[in-house]
Design an enzyme around this catalytic site. Structure first.
Site, short mmCIF file in Angstrom:
data_model
loop_
_atom_site.label_atom_id
_atom_site.label_comp_id
_atom_site.label_asym_id
_atom_site.label_seq_id
_atom_site.Cartn_x
_atom_site.Cartn_y
_atom_site.Cartn_z
N HIS A 87 0.75 -1.36 0.03
CA HIS A 87 -0.08 -0.03 -0.09
C HIS A 87 0.92 1.43 0.04
O HIS A 87 0.24 2.29 0.02
CB HIS A 87 -0.99 0.00 1.15
ZN LIG Z 1 -4.07 -6.99 3.80
#
Ligand SMILES: [Zn+2]
Length: 319
Positions: free
Chosen positions: A133
């Site tokens: 992320h």
């Molecule tokens: Zn995850």
């Protein structure tokens, strides 16, 4: 097929309160290593490589913006990415030492794993990493640095990967690899297979499904049978289409487990183990040099999945 394990006790994140305010078990890496080391009566040591220094600023600057890296000197930025409000009041040097240092060691681990896998044509498993992320100019979802993108950049810089060498990412963490996609999604030499729960963070992938047939949305609560059916039918197809890949990354987040509050899928304990076996089998059948990262997993049993995966990786090497 040869295999390697990449681990150091410096991966552990152990500062007061983390385990009380965050669903993450900061000691899961050393817990997993101790299980594996005990199970193989020290033989696991033969396959072990330790990253010795954290990933360099120079390499971080090759993929992340200087403004973002500077912003990490502010505790508020770190607090936002970790989603723990209280740590914004801690002095930044403490966050650097207790939180960002372990993560930089984990990035060094993924970088080492990629070099090792390419040098030896092996499967190299990093006990940590998988920060899918993290974006070029900001961190998100507990991820600060894009370790897979760092590894690709490092291997390209060192000539271990040539321009136009094909690279694959298999991301089976419950959450979609939005950060990795931001780094590499438009790179014509990088191909992504990502099964993710579209009903949780970061949500549905809006780009054309035709262009990305292997970024596969799953409903929250998806169970073993459906999950493993999709994986067993589509992963071999994906790998056959890219047989000439030079390096494969496998993001083996175990937050698909039914007890995981953040992943919100419903795969059983044995289903998670089966998933990892399917991926390992498909990769080793094709003798594909591979890097494994452990990514997300937010239950108190997360370390057991890491240990079981490491045991399977050890078994690939014949003593
Ligand atoms: Zn995850």
């Amino acid at each position: 097929m040869l295999s390697h394990l990449i681990y150091t006790k410096d991966y552990d994140i152990s500062f007061w309160g983390l385990n009380r305010f965050h669903p993450f078990d900061g000691w899961k890496f050393s817990k997993a290593w101790h299980i594996v080391n005990k199970a193989f009566r020290g033989k696991a040591q033969n396959l072990l490589l330790n990253p010795s220094t954290p990933v360099s600023n120079e390499l971080l600057l090759a993929i992340h913006s200087p403004a973002y890296l500077s912003a990490l000197q502010q505790s508020a930025t770190v607090s936002q990415i970790m989603e723990i409000k209280l740590i914004q009041y801690l002095p930044n040097y403490l966050l650097q030492r207790k939180l960002l240092h372990p993560m930089r060691m984990a990035c060094a681990g993924t970088v080492l794993a990629a070099e090792t896998a390419l040098h030896n044509k092996s499967v190299a498993m990093n006990f940590a990493g998988g920060y899918h992320h993290a974006y070029p100019d900001h961190g998100d979802g507990f991820c600060f640095f894009g370790d897979a993108a760092l590894s690709i950049t490092n291997c390209r810089q060192k000539g271990l990967l040539q321009p136009h060498d094909k690279i694959l990412m298999i991301d089976l963490d419950a959450h979609r690899g939005n950060g990795f996609y931001a780094f590499m999604g438009k790179d014509p030499d990088v191909h992504i297979f990502d099964m993710y729960n579209f009903q949780t963070y970061p949500g549905y992938f809006e780009d054309s499904a035709n262009q990305h047939p292997y970024i596969i949305p799953l409903k929250a609560g998806t169970r073993d049978e459906q999950y493993l059916d999709i994986l067993s039918s589509l992963l071999p197809k994906f790998l056959d289409e890219h047989k000439d890949a030079k390096l494969v990354f496998y993001n083996a987040g175990n937050d698909i487990f039914e007890n995981d509050r953040l992943g919100k899928l419903s795969v059983s304990y044995h289903g998670v183990l089966r998933r990892d076996c399917i991926v390992l089998e498909e990769l080793t059948n094709r003798l594909m040099p591979s890097v494994i990262m452990t990514s997300g997993g937010y239950t108190r049993t997360s370390y057991q999945f890491i240990a079981e995966l490491a045991k399977s990786v050890i078994k690939l090497t014949n003593y």
